[in-house]
Motif scaffolding. Structure first.
Motif, mmCIF file in Angstrom:
data_model
loop_
_atom_site.group_PDB
_atom_site.id
_atom_site.type_symbol
_atom_site.label_atom_id
_atom_site.label_comp_id
_atom_site.label_asym_id
_atom_site.label_seq_id
_atom_site.Cartn_x
_atom_site.Cartn_y
_atom_site.Cartn_z
ATOM 1 N N ASP A 2 0.812 -1.200 0.000
ATOM 2 C CA ASP A 2 0.000 0.000 0.000
ATOM 3 C C ASP A 2 0.857 1.266 0.000
ATOM 4 O OD1 ASP A 2 0.858 0.423 2.640
ATOM 5 O OD2 ASP A 2 -0.923 -0.501 3.474
ATOM 6 N N ARG A 3 0.202 2.368 -0.276
ATOM 7 C CA ARG A 3 0.880 3.659 -0.417
ATOM 8 C C ARG A 3 1.669 4.036 0.835
ATOM 9 N NH1 ARG A 3 0.089 8.046 -3.791
ATOM 10 N NH2 ARG A 3 0.759 10.005 -2.909
ATOM 11 N N GLU A 4 1.092 3.835 2.011
ATOM 12 C CA GLU A 4 1.772 4.199 3.260
ATOM 13 C C GLU A 4 3.065 3.416 3.438
ATOM 14 O OE1 GLU A 4 -1.127 3.587 6.314
ATOM 15 O OE2 GLU A 4 -2.398 5.189 5.557
ATOM 16 N N ARG A 5 3.035 2.152 3.097
ATOM 17 C CA ARG A 5 4.230 1.322 3.229
ATOM 18 C C ARG A 5 5.290 1.729 2.215
ATOM 19 N NH1 ARG A 5 4.389 -5.116 3.042
ATOM 20 N NH2 ARG A 5 6.550 -5.307 3.657
ATOM 21 N N GLU A 7 5.653 4.792 0.967
ATOM 22 C CA GLU A 7 6.182 6.066 1.443
ATOM 23 C C GLU A 7 7.086 5.877 2.650
ATOM 24 O OE1 GLU A 7 2.838 8.652 1.963
ATOM 25 O OE2 GLU A 7 2.552 8.888 -0.186
ATOM 26 N N GLY A 8 6.741 4.969 3.543
ATOM 27 C CA GLY A 8 7.538 4.722 4.730
ATOM 28 C C GLY A 8 8.895 4.109 4.429
ATOM 29 N N TRP A 10 10.472 4.583 1.378
ATOM 30 C CA TRP A 10 10.828 5.190 0.104
ATOM 31 C C TRP A 10 12.336 5.260 -0.125
ATOM 32 C CZ3 TRP A 10 9.156 5.169 -4.368
ATOM 33 C CH2 TRP A 10 9.605 6.047 -5.355
ATOM 34 N N GLU A 35 1.674 5.204 -5.538
ATOM 35 C CA GLU A 35 0.994 3.938 -5.783
ATOM 36 C C GLU A 35 1.824 3.039 -6.693
ATOM 37 O OE1 GLU A 35 -2.077 3.138 -4.556
ATOM 38 O OE2 GLU A 35 -2.389 5.067 -3.586
#
Length: 65
Positions: A2-5, A7-8, A10, A35
């Protein structure tokens, strides 16, 4: 993933993208951020590889996170 993972993690993802696609610039990599499908599309347009090949590369990178 998912997007949060994404970004976390990155910075780690960026490093692996640079290893896989050495000709990417920082701007190219930042454009790919977000995404999974957006990342695949941006990379595919930049490197000119088949979308399925880029998808496999991205999935491998994200699977290592």
């Amino acid at each position: 993933m998912d997007r949060e993972r994404i970004e976390g993690n990155w910075n780690q993802i960026k490093g692996q993208l640079r290893e896989t696609y050495g000709d990417l610039t920082d701007d190219d990599i930042e454009e790919a951020k977000g995404e999974r499908e957006q990342m695949i599309g941006a990379l595919q347009a930049k490197v000119g590889k088949d979308k399925d090949e880029v998808r496999r590369d991205v999935d491998r990178i994200l699977g290592n996170i």
